[in-house]
Design a protein around this motif. Structure first.
Motif, PDB file in Angstrom:
ATOM      1  N   LEU A 262       0.843  -1.199   0.000  1.00  0.00           N
ATOM      2  CA  LEU A 262       0.000   0.000   0.000  1.00  0.00           C
ATOM      3  C   LEU A 262       0.878   1.249   0.000  1.00  0.00           C
ATOM      4  O   LEU A 262       1.718   1.433   0.886  1.00  0.00           O
ATOM      5  N   GLY A 263       0.684   2.101  -0.999  1.00  0.00           N
ATOM      6  CA  GLY A 263       1.446   3.352  -1.069  1.00  0.00           C
ATOM      7  C   GLY A 263       0.626   4.495  -0.502  1.00  0.00           C
ATOM      8  O   GLY A 263      -0.552   4.640  -0.822  1.00  0.00           O
ATOM      9  N   ILE A 264       1.255   5.302   0.351  1.00  0.00           N
ATOM     10  CA  ILE A 264       0.552   6.457   0.920  1.00  0.00           C
ATOM     11  C   ILE A 264       0.956   7.703   0.130  1.00  0.00           C
ATOM     12  O   ILE A 264       2.146   7.992  -0.017  1.00  0.00           O
ATOM     13  N   ALA A 265      -0.043   8.401  -0.385  1.00  0.00           N
ATOM     14  CA  ALA A 265       0.217   9.630  -1.150  1.00  0.00           C
ATOM     15  C   ALA A 265      -0.628  10.753  -0.569  1.00  0.00           C
ATOM     16  O   ALA A 265      -1.846  10.600  -0.408  1.00  0.00           O
ATOM     17  N   LYS A 266       0.022  11.858  -0.254  1.00  0.00           N
ATOM     18  CA  LYS A 266      -0.726  13.033   0.185  1.00  0.00           C
ATOM     19  C   LYS A 266      -1.407  13.631  -1.046  1.00  0.00           C
ATOM     20  O   LYS A 266      -0.883  13.518  -2.159  1.00  0.00           O
ATOM     21  N   ALA A 267      -2.551  14.290  -0.872  1.00  0.00           N
ATOM     22  CA  ALA A 267      -3.303  14.863  -1.993  1.00  0.00           C
ATOM     23  C   ALA A 267      -2.564  16.043  -2.629  1.00  0.00           C
ATOM     24  O   ALA A 267      -3.006  16.607  -3.628  1.00  0.00           O
ATOM     25  N   TYR A 268      -1.469  16.449  -2.010  1.00  0.00           N
ATOM     26  CA  TYR A 268      -0.530  17.423  -2.579  1.00  0.00           C
ATOM     27  C   TYR A 268       0.841  16.889  -2.161  1.00  0.00           C
ATOM     28  O   TYR A 268       0.931  15.720  -1.782  1.00  0.00           O
ATOM     29  N   ILE A 269       1.903  17.696  -2.222  1.00  0.00           N
ATOM     30  CA  ILE A 269       3.210  17.146  -1.844  1.00  0.00           C
ATOM     31  C   ILE A 269       3.914  18.093  -0.890  1.00  0.00           C
ATOM     32  O   ILE A 269       3.743  19.318  -0.980  1.00  0.00           O
ATOM     33  N   THR A 270       4.696  17.527   0.007  1.00  0.00           N
ATOM     34  CA  THR A 270       5.641  18.352   0.766  1.00  0.00           C
ATOM     35  C   THR A 270       6.996  17.663   0.758  1.00  0.00           C
ATOM     36  O   THR A 270       7.100  16.452   0.536  1.00  0.00           O
ATOM     37  N   ARG A 271       8.023  18.464   0.985  1.00  0.00           N
ATOM     38  CA  ARG A 271       9.369  17.939   1.107  1.00  0.00           C
ATOM     39  C   ARG A 271      10.088  18.740   2.193  1.00  0.00           C
ATOM     40  O   ARG A 271       9.903  19.962   2.272  1.00  0.00           O
ATOM     41  N   TYR A 298       4.538  21.440   9.194  1.00  0.00           N
ATOM     42  CA  TYR A 298       5.820  21.664   9.858  1.00  0.00           C
ATOM     43  C   TYR A 298       6.351  20.310  10.296  1.00  0.00           C
ATOM     44  O   TYR A 298       5.583  19.467  10.765  1.00  0.00           O
ATOM     45  N   GLY A 299       7.663  20.099  10.139  1.00  0.00           N
ATOM     46  CA  GLY A 299       8.259  18.788  10.401  1.00  0.00           C
ATOM     47  C   GLY A 299       7.956  18.251  11.789  1.00  0.00           C
ATOM     48  O   GLY A 299       8.048  18.975  12.775  1.00  0.00           O
ATOM     49  N   THR A 300       7.582  16.963  11.843  1.00  0.00           N
ATOM     50  CA  THR A 300       7.265  16.299  13.109  1.00  0.00           C
ATOM     51  C   THR A 300       8.537  16.097  13.926  1.00  0.00           C
ATOM     52  O   THR A 300       8.513  16.115  15.147  1.00  0.00           O
ATOM     53  N   THR A 301       9.671  15.917  13.251  1.00  0.00           N
ATOM     54  CA  THR A 301      10.922  15.650  13.956  1.00  0.00           C
ATOM     55  C   THR A 301      11.714  16.932  14.201  1.00  0.00           C
ATOM     56  O   THR A 301      12.224  17.142  15.292  1.00  0.00           O
ATOM     57  N   THR A 302      11.795  17.793  13.199  1.00  0.00           N
ATOM     58  CA  THR A 302      12.679  18.956  13.331  1.00  0.00           C
ATOM     59  C   THR A 302      11.922  20.283  13.428  1.00  0.00           C
ATOM     60  O   THR A 302      12.549  21.315  13.673  1.00  0.00           O
ATOM     61  N   GLY A 303      10.618  20.275  13.212  1.00  0.00           N
ATOM     62  CA  GLY A 303       9.839  21.511  13.292  1.00  0.00           C
ATOM     63  C   GLY A 303      10.043  22.433  12.096  1.00  0.00           C
ATOM     64  O   GLY A 303       9.511  23.542  12.059  1.00  0.00           O
ATOM     65  N   ARG A 304      10.808  21.964  11.075  1.00  0.00           N
ATOM     66  CA  ARG A 304      11.051  22.822   9.918  1.00  0.00           C
ATOM     67  C   ARG A 304       9.774  22.999   9.081  1.00  0.00           C
ATOM     68  O   ARG A 304       8.977  22.072   8.976  1.00  0.00           O
ATOM     69  N   ARG A 305       9.650  24.189   8.455  1.00  0.00           N
ATOM     70  CA  ARG A 305       8.524  24.416   7.544  1.00  0.00           C
ATOM     71  C   ARG A 305       8.756  23.503   6.348  1.00  0.00           C
ATOM     72  O   ARG A 305       9.846  23.486   5.776  1.00  0.00           O
TER      73      ARG A 305
END
Ligand code: GDP
Ligand code: IMO
Ligand code: MG
Length: 430
Positions: A262-271, A298-305
């Motif tokens: 099963l592949g998880i895809a967000k309805a848009y993309i973030t990086r 915002y990043g779950t690990t680093t808080g980065r935008r």
């Protein structure tokens, strides 16, 4: 459906934690097979938000045994803090099982991750600086320490001494950083060993025996396909294999045993971090700002935008291929309710050539110009929809279009961060 692999199809943070939490209630084992505490998986449990970095997202269920597989790298300090945090929410970690072959992140790995990023300057990868790359590097060069080394004091000291001959030179002579002594690391890590001892086991036979006995095993990927060391946007990748094949290598379960991917895809993309991203929107782009604001990106690990962009069908089509996806879960569809019109990148153009999947050459991907189709929005709150037919026609058309572009069915659709905010179209329950 005994064995299911879940992977991210984009650059991570697709909502893997939420979907794993939802589906894993029917499974006996939930296994992390690669990565370490660079991952940040958000699970909402009884109104509390848990951000899991190493512990598999199935830990919430008493019937599930969470396993950290041999393909993971473990920072014991972080793991123990996470066990405490999870237990303080009233969730038991008693069943947590850690592979004796998983490699350890040592303090010098964290130091070297930061130092090498600083040295790269403008060319930095944008790592999480958790020591992930340097730990996998030592695994490959055979200088690594494994969890089983913690349980033999003399072997542990011997291996640390061997590693330090090289690491101290690099820390001191190349980066001008403080060095370590064997005593210092042995004192710290052998104290962790006492606490970790009950959790450590030989997990490959455990999982294979479970499958032989008809039990269900769920493999929870971290990161995403385009961050894969082999198949991602190298060198702007992580140092492990988040693609489906990694589930086999990272657990010792053979590929013929996997039933569904099963592949998880967000309805848009973030990086997050550096590297190419064809549909990226500028920092002052109003749509990009809406993705960040409405999607809380915002990043779950680093808080980065996170860097936002429109859905990229060539990326997902590529993920379908390199993972052998059987189906997709689309997450965060509710975030698109904010838009009058929705864009989908259907192909790229570069030097007069059209690409409908990720181009083989890095330069083509770096300079790929997205070709967009524009679809009508629905502008309605869909977060209470639980059945596909509850969705407005424009949202159903959007999903049908993504299916057509990907060539695999969309079996699940997430319309909010809570477990129950999910439309299940085709998923076998027990
Ligand atoms: P992971 O790393 O793939 O597990 O994803 P993260 O947890 O880093 O990021 C996903 C974020 O989106 C988390 O804050 C989730 O709570 C949230 N989320 C997941 N699915 C949905 C959804 O369908 N709608 C909304 N609005 N939020 C979601
Ligand atoms: P989850 O599991 C998003 C990115 C980093 C960086 C690159 C290398 O939550 O989806 P590393 O520290 O792994 O050496 O960094 O990979 N990265 C992630 N991006 N989600 C993640 O995990 C990530 N884990 C690593 O930002 O660009
Ligand atoms: Mg994440």
């Amino acid at each position: 459906m005994a064995a299911v692999v879940l992977v991210g199809t984009q650059w991570g943070d697709e909502g893997k934690g939420k979907i794993t939490d939802l589906l894993s209630q029917d499974f006996d084992y939930v296994v992390r097979f690669q990565g370490g505490n660079n991952a940040g998986h958000t699970v909402i449990h009884d109104g509390h938000t848990l951000k899991l970095h190493l512990i598999p997202s199935g830990v919430m269920y008493e019937s599930v045994t969470p396993v950290i597989g041999n393909g993971c790298v473990i920072d014991p300090k972080v793991l123990l803090a996470e066990i405490d945090a999870v237990q303080s929410e009233g969730i038991s970690c008693e069943r947590l099982t850690i592979s004796s072959n998983a490699h350890l992140i040592m303090p010098y790995h964290r130091d070297l991750d930061g130092a090498s990023e600083r040295r790269l300057g403008a060319q930095e990868i944008g790592t999480t600086r958790r020591g992930i790359g340097p730990a996998y590097q030592d695994k490959a060069t055979r200088l690594g320490l494994r969890t089983q080394d913690l349980f033999d004091r003399s072997i542990f000291r011997e291996k640390v001494a061997a590693a330090l001959t090289e690491k101290n030179d690099i820390l001191d002579k190349i980066y001008g950083l403080p060095t370590y002594t064997v005593d210092q690391l042995a004192d710290e890590y052998l104290a962790y060993a006492e606490i970790l001892n009950p959790y450590v086991a030989d997990t490959a036979p455990l999982l294979n025996d479970a499958l032989d006995a008809g039990q269900w095993v769920f493999f929870e990927g971290a990161q995403g396909t385009l961050l894969d060391l082999d198949h991602g946007t190298y060198p702007f990748v992580t140092s492990s294999n988040p693609t489906a094949g990694g589930a086999c290598v990272g657990t010792g379960v053979g590929p013929a045993r996997i039933d569904r991917v099963l592949g998880i895809a967000k309805a848009y993309i973030t990086r997050v971090g550096s590297g190419p991203f064809p549909t990226e929107l500028d920092t002052d782009d109003a749509d990009g700002d809406t993705f960040i604001r409405v999607g809380h990106e915002y990043g779950t690990t680093t808080g980065r935008r996170r860097r936002p962009g429109w859905y990229d069908a060539p990326v997902v089509r590529y993920a379908v291929q390199v993972n052998g996806l059987t189906d997709l879960a689309i997450t965060k569809l509710d975030v698109l309710s904010a838009f009058d019109e929705i864009k989908v990148c259907v192909a790229y153009e570069h030097l007069g050539q059209t690409y409908t999947s990720v181009p083989g050459h890095q330069s083509a991907f770096h300079h790929a110009r997205p070709i967009y189709e524009t679809l009508p929005g629905w502008k309605t709150d869909i977060s209470a929809c639980r059945d596909f037919n509850d969705l407005p026609p424009a949202a159903r058309d959007y999903i049908a279009y993504l299916e057509e572009l990907a060539g695999v069915p969309v079996s699940l659709i997430a319309v909010g961060p809570q477990r129950e905010q999910t439309i299940i179209r085709n998923w076998e329950r027990r």
